[in-house]
Design a protein around this motif. Structure first.
Motif, PDB file in Angstrom:
ATOM      1  N   UNK A   1      29.281   4.848   0.685  1.00 21.37           N
ATOM      2  CA  UNK A   1      28.889   5.930   0.709  1.00 21.37           C
ATOM      3  C   UNK A   1      28.282   7.265   1.878  1.00 21.37           C
ATOM      4  N   UNK A   2      28.552   6.399   3.067  1.00 21.39           N
ATOM      5  CA  UNK A   2      28.799   7.955   4.135  1.00 21.39           C
ATOM      6  C   UNK A   2      30.160   8.994   3.908  1.00 21.39           C
ATOM      7  N   UNK A   3      31.407   8.104   3.604  1.00 16.49           N
ATOM      8  CA  UNK A   3      32.098   8.392   3.197  1.00 16.49           C
ATOM      9  C   UNK A   3      32.344   9.415   1.629  1.00 16.49           C
ATOM     10  N   UNK A   4      31.708   8.555   0.574  1.00 12.22           N
ATOM     11  CA  UNK A   4      31.512   9.728  -0.349  1.00 12.22           C
ATOM     12  C   UNK A   4      30.620  10.619  -0.551  1.00 12.22           C
ATOM     13  N   UNK A   5      29.545  10.627   0.956  1.00 12.27           N
ATOM     14  CA  UNK A   5      28.510  12.138   0.560  1.00 12.27           C
ATOM     15  C   UNK A   5      30.254  12.848   1.651  1.00 12.27           C
ATOM     16  N   UNK A   6      30.400  13.032   2.718  1.00 10.75           N
ATOM     17  CA  UNK A   6      31.608  13.543   3.060  1.00 10.75           C
ATOM     18  C   UNK A   6      32.823  14.157   2.331  1.00 10.75           C
ATOM     19  N   UNK A   7      33.015  13.785   1.559  1.00  5.60           N
ATOM     20  CA  UNK A   7      33.528  13.566   0.277  1.00  5.60           C
ATOM     21  C   UNK A   7      33.202  14.916  -0.690  1.00  5.60           C
TER      22      UNK A   7
ATOM     23  N   UNK B   1      21.320  22.747  -0.607  1.00 14.21           N
ATOM     24  CA  UNK B   1      22.180  22.129   0.123  1.00 14.21           C
ATOM     25  C   UNK B   1      22.968  20.281  -0.130  1.00 14.21           C
ATOM     26  N   UNK B   2      21.805  20.015  -0.604  1.00 11.41           N
ATOM     27  CA  UNK B   2      21.919  18.449  -0.047  1.00 11.41           C
ATOM     28  C   UNK B   2      21.907  17.498  -1.172  1.00 11.41           C
ATOM     29  N   UNK B   3      21.049  17.825  -2.465  1.00 11.49           N
ATOM     30  CA  UNK B   3      20.992  17.094  -3.831  1.00 11.49           C
ATOM     31  C   UNK B   3      22.563  16.854  -4.401  1.00 11.49           C
ATOM     32  N   UNK B   4      22.974  17.933  -5.132  1.00  9.54           N
ATOM     33  CA  UNK B   4      24.329  18.196  -5.575  1.00  9.54           C
ATOM     34  C   UNK B   4      25.457  17.004  -5.002  1.00  9.54           C
TER      35      UNK B   4
ATOM     36  N   UNK C   1      15.836  22.054 -10.939  1.00 10.66           N
ATOM     37  CA  UNK C   1      14.513  22.709 -11.145  1.00 10.66           C
ATOM     38  C   UNK C   1      14.323  22.311  -9.264  1.00 10.66           C
ATOM     39  N   UNK C   2      15.123  21.088  -8.703  1.00  8.78           N
ATOM     40  CA  UNK C   2      14.728  21.490  -7.388  1.00  8.78           C
ATOM     41  C   UNK C   2      15.584  22.131  -6.572  1.00  8.78           C
ATOM     42  N   UNK C   3      16.653  22.262  -7.046  1.00  9.48           N
ATOM     43  CA  UNK C   3      17.493  23.510  -6.682  1.00  9.48           C
ATOM     44  C   UNK C   3      16.750  24.800  -5.969  1.00  9.48           C
TER      45      UNK C   3
END
Length: 293
Positions: A201-207, A160-163, A151-153
């Motif tokens: 976590x930064x690596x994970x988000x970039x990936x 563009x942030x949550x998924x 619903x927040x999408x």
């Protein structure tokens, strides 16, 4: 930051190795094999069942007849194979990616370990069964988080942030664990994951953001049916290459951090002052060695 950038460029360079490129093509090979097997055994029956289902609806039968009169052809004979392909392709793709992902991540970690950290001791801090069970549980949590956050999408910035953030968290938790599963002990792994939580976590988000790129190609394949059989394999290959890059990035970062941790502990242990009991033991060992000589 040095470790983050160094592991990034090394992961990019490793993606150009022939072995990694061949591994990235493995899902296509598995997908072709599965598609060929399913087509051989179930194609005719699936198309016949789909065509019968299309003809069984009275309202749709009228629509098919109207379209057939315009284009002078049997519409259901054309639509039934396409519907079978569109229905089966996602299942084949997901199954192929799961099979290859289960084999690719350990293979890429071994590649990094053999080329850069051949002397790093393997303490086997986690079993394969525990790693699989943990990955499955985290995947379920990520899927639930995606469903709850849908619903927040509807709010433009959040889609563009949550998924990518959720997929990045999942990538970080799964791949950082797998990168250290063979070489680190349970205590070392817990220490590294706690100390390097933000960079990992930064690596994970970039990936996670990189993993969204194949979705554009996938959507193009759905919109342009004529290019479906070209764009979808291309999207699968890009997705697998992103997965390989992610596994390599976590492997380079995790094993390098582990090597540094062990070096620091060894240096600290060698420079630490001896306690009285330790000094007494050292003198006894020295005396016994002199008696032997």
């Amino acid at each position: 930051m040095r470790l983050l950038l160094d592991s990034f460029w090394r992961a990019v360079a490793y993606c150009l190795l022939p072995r990694v490129i061949l591994l990235s093509l493995a899902p296509l090979v598995v997908m072709i094999a599965l598609a060929a097997g399913l087509s051989y055994f179930y194609w005719d029956a699936s198309v016949a069942w789909t065509r019968g289902a299309l003809d069984a609806w009275p309202l749709l039968s009228t629509v098919w007849g109207w379209i057939g009169n315009i284009f002078s052809g049997d519409v259901t004979a054309f639509l039934a194979p396409l519907m079978v392909v569109f229905a089966v392709t996602p299942m084949i793709v997901v199954l192929s990616l799961l099979i290859v992902a289960a084999l690719m991540s350990p293979a890429l970690t071994r590649l990094v370990a053999d080329r850069r950290f051949a002397g790093l001791e393997q303490k086997k801090g986690a079993s394969m069964l525990w790693s699989i069970a943990r990955s499955f549980g985290l995947t379920v949590l990520a899927m639930l988080a995606l469903v709850v956050s849908m619903p927040l999408w509807l709010i433009p910035p959040l889609v563009l942030v949550l998924p990518p953030l959720i997929w990045g968290w999942l990538t970080y938790r799964v791949m950082s664990f797998d990168a250290l599963a063979d070489h680190a002990s349970a205590e070392e792994r817990a220490t590294l994951l706690r100390t390097h939580r933000l960079p990992l976590l930064a690596i994970g988000v970039l990936c996670g953001y990189l993993g969204a790129a194949p979705s554009i190609v996938w959507a193009s394949g759905l919109l342009f049916a004529a290019a479906f059989f070209i764009l979808i394999p291309l999207a699968i290959w890009i997705y697998t290459l992103v997965f390989a890059f992610s596994a390599l990035w976590f492997a380079h970062y995790g094993l390098d951090a582990l090597a540094q941790l062990r070096a620091q502990r060894t240096a600290a242990a060698s420079s630490a002052p001896l306690l009285p009991a330790d000094a007494l033991d050292a003198e006894r060992r020295l005396a016994s060695s002199r008696e032997i000589t």
